[in-house]
Every structure is written in C-alpha cells, then in structure tokens.
Design an enzyme around this catalytic site. Structure first.
Site, PDB file in Angstrom:
ATOM      1  N   HIS A   1       0.802  -1.224   0.000  1.00  0.00           N
ATOM      2  CA  HIS A   1       0.000   0.000   0.000  1.00  0.00           C
ATOM      3  C   HIS A   1       0.835   1.274   0.000  1.00  0.00           C
ATOM      4  O   HIS A   1       0.281   2.369   0.036  1.00  0.00           O
ATOM      5  CB  HIS A   1      -0.932   0.005   1.215  1.00  0.00           C
ATOM      6  CG  HIS A   1      -2.030  -1.014   1.130  1.00  0.00           C
ATOM      7  ND1 HIS A   1      -3.050  -0.945   0.203  1.00  0.00           N
ATOM      8  CD2 HIS A   1      -2.255  -2.135   1.857  1.00  0.00           C
ATOM      9  CE1 HIS A   1      -3.863  -1.977   0.364  1.00  0.00           C
ATOM     10  NE2 HIS A   1      -3.404  -2.716   1.352  1.00  0.00           N
TER      11      HIS A   1
ATOM     12  N   ARG B   1       6.350  -6.785   3.644  1.00  0.00           N
ATOM     13  CA  ARG B   1       5.103  -7.219   3.013  1.00  0.00           C
ATOM     14  C   ARG B   1       5.189  -6.883   1.536  1.00  0.00           C
ATOM     15  O   ARG B   1       5.316  -5.718   1.142  1.00  0.00           O
ATOM     16  CB  ARG B   1       3.872  -6.549   3.631  1.00  0.00           C
ATOM     17  CG  ARG B   1       2.600  -7.020   2.899  1.00  0.00           C
ATOM     18  CD  ARG B   1       1.330  -6.767   3.665  1.00  0.00           C
ATOM     19  NE  ARG B   1       0.955  -5.370   3.708  1.00  0.00           N
ATOM     20  CZ  ARG B   1      -0.239  -4.940   4.132  1.00  0.00           C
ATOM     21  NH1 ARG B   1      -1.150  -5.816   4.555  1.00  0.00           N
ATOM     22  NH2 ARG B   1      -0.519  -3.660   4.176  1.00  0.00           N
TER      23      ARG B   1
ATOM     24  N   ASP C   1      16.939 -11.050  -3.002  1.00  0.00           N
ATOM     25  CA  ASP C   1      18.302 -10.693  -3.398  1.00  0.00           C
ATOM     26  C   ASP C   1      18.731  -9.360  -2.783  1.00  0.00           C
ATOM     27  O   ASP C   1      19.925  -9.119  -2.573  1.00  0.00           O
ATOM     28  CB  ASP C   1      18.422 -10.607  -4.919  1.00  0.00           C
ATOM     29  CG  ASP C   1      18.388 -11.967  -5.596  1.00  0.00           C
ATOM     30  OD1 ASP C   1      18.394 -12.993  -4.891  1.00  0.00           O
ATOM     31  OD2 ASP C   1      18.362 -12.016  -6.844  1.00  0.00           O
TER      32      ASP C   1
ATOM     33  N   ASP D   1      -9.088  -5.910   5.534  1.00  0.00           N
ATOM     34  CA  ASP D   1      -9.684  -6.518   4.343  1.00  0.00           C
ATOM     35  C   ASP D   1     -10.712  -7.576   4.713  1.00  0.00           C
ATOM     36  O   ASP D   1     -11.706  -7.757   3.999  1.00  0.00           O
ATOM     37  CB  ASP D   1      -8.592  -7.122   3.461  1.00  0.00           C
ATOM     38  CG  ASP D   1      -7.857  -6.064   2.666  1.00  0.00           C
ATOM     39  OD1 ASP D   1      -8.456  -5.480   1.755  1.00  0.00           O
ATOM     40  OD2 ASP D   1      -6.678  -5.808   2.958  1.00  0.00           O
TER      41      ASP D   1
END
Length: 265
Positions: free
Chosen positions: A48, A73, A87, A177
């Site tokens: 977000h 996240r 990486d 959510d």
C-alpha cells in the site's frame, strides 16, 4: 562471513510474542527512528506504500542499524518481486491476499532455490553480502521466513489446508480486508469480524501454526495477545505520527482527538 540468523523466524512459535509496527512513510529516517523505539520488528509495506526495490534497500539499511528485525510485506504473490526483494537482503516476507493452497505453495516455492522451489540463482548481491557469504546458495533457504496473509472468509475457510503447506512459517490475519470482505468495511471490532478472527486463531493453534495480527491501539492489541496470537503489530509510523499530532492540536483547541480510518493502522 556467515549468513545472519533470522531472529524473527526464531521467535515464531516460542514464548516471546514479538510486537511490531508498520512502516508506511517510505522514509529511511523514520524507519530508523522507529527501529530504535523499542519494537521487536517493523513491517515494511510494499503493498500500500509506493516503495520500489531501491527505496526498500535504503529502508533495510536504515533498520539494520537498529535493534528491530525487518519483515517485508510484498505488493503481491509475484515470483519476480520475491526474487528481487530476497536478493536485496530481506529474510522474512509476508505475502498478501493468499486465497488457496495453490497460492500458498507458489509463495513458498518462489523463496526456495531449485530442488525445493524456483527462486532464480545469483551469487553476488546484498543478501549474500555481495558474495562474501560463501555458502549462501546452500544455506539461504534455512533463514527465509514465509508469512501468508489471509484476508477473506474464503481464505479463512481454506486455512487448515494452507497451514499444512510445507515451508509456511506463520499465518497473518488481515482484519481490515477481512472486515470489508464480510460486508463490515472499517468495522474491525464488529462481533462477526472478531468472531471469524477468533475462529482463524483457533484453527492455527490446533495446528501449532503461529498466527499474527495488527491492531490500532494498545487495548485491542493487548486483547489479541491475551487470546493467544503469536505475534502482533500496533499501528504504523504514519498513524503514530498523525495520532500524536492530532492529540496535541486537540489539547490546544480544547477538543477530542480523532483519526479517520484508525481501525487498523
């Protein structure tokens, strides 16, 4: 040089309940300050927040000099993004909006090298300390943490099967959510929403699967800890800043401080 131990992964399922907060400002300076505030971990939100990989690296570098652990996240369950973030040095990833066993398996496989998954192989990058961790390719899988976020009733219904996927280290319930998907958008504390959150926690505990959640204030997060959540987060750098600013202004104006959409973070 040896591969750094993933302390966050070690905490999962132990007696310690790690307490964290979200990083929403996209600022390395703020991330560094929050890392010194006393939280066990901080959650870099790439879903977000408009943070790309180079910005994420700057935030990782800032947090690395603090006592806090970093969790990232991801913006989506995207193997290309997983490869780039790993990486770049992230060790624990949270995958948003996992809905099925198949999506859970893909998430795990994208973090593992061939033999256990399909992560692309590169030798000299930030995760391997630019090639100085000589056995990185052989040891990286051991220190990678996979947290899957369940955010709908359908995902909660599939929780038992998702929790059984090998390589899943923890599940995380997304209350914002989830409440929206249940028809109670913005109503995190609605009894039906809290009831489904409780059902998810019970299902995780039955499988000895660590389960996490985020809340907006100490009262709600304290309740989550008392109920048995294995790791929690409270607010975000942005919400902490805004709530404090509004609190100060309210005192000056003789008003009661309020923050819009403060139900999650």
């Amino acid at each position: 040089m040896t591969l750094p131990v993933n302390r966050f992964k070690q905490w999962l399922g132990g007696s310690k309940v790690p307490v964290g907060t979200w990083l929403m400002t996209a600022s390395p300076n703020v991330a560094e300050a929050i890392g010194f505030a006393g939280f066990d971990y901080v959650m870099l939100d790439m879903e977000h927040v408009p943070v790309d990989v180079p910005q994420a690296i700057a935030i990782m570098q800032a947090v690395a000099g603090t006592p806090a652990e970093l969790v990232v996240r991801l913006p989506w369950n995207d193997p290309v993004m997983v490869k780039r973030v790993l990486d770049s040095g992230a060790q624990t990833l949270m995958f948003p909006y996992i809905q099925s066993v198949e999506e859970a398996r893909q998430a795990v496989a994208s973090t593992r090298y061939p033999g256990r998954g399909f992560r692309g192989v590169a030798a000299v990058h930030r995760a391997s300390r630019y090639g100085t961790v000589k056995r990185y390719l052989h040891e990286a899988d051991r220190e990678i943490g996979v947290v899957l976020q369940l955010e709908t009733p359908e995902a909660i219904a599939a929780l038992p099967e998702i929790a059984d996927v090998e390589g899943v280290d923890a599940l995380f319930i997304g209350p914002g959510d989830l409440s929206a998907a249940m028809g109670y958008i913005g109503e995190i504390r609605h009894p039906e929403v809290q009831g489904m959150i409780g059902d998810a926690l019970d299902a995780c505990r039955a499988r000895k699967m660590p389960c996490g959640i985020v809340g907006a204030d100490p009262e709600l997060v304290g309740d989550y800890i008392a109920k048995g959540f294995g790791f929690v987060a409270i607010g975000s750098d942005m919400s902490l800043m805004m709530s404090r600013a509004q609190e100060y202004l309210a005192v000056l104006h003789g008003e009661t401080a309020t923050t819009e959409n403060s139900g999650v973070y």
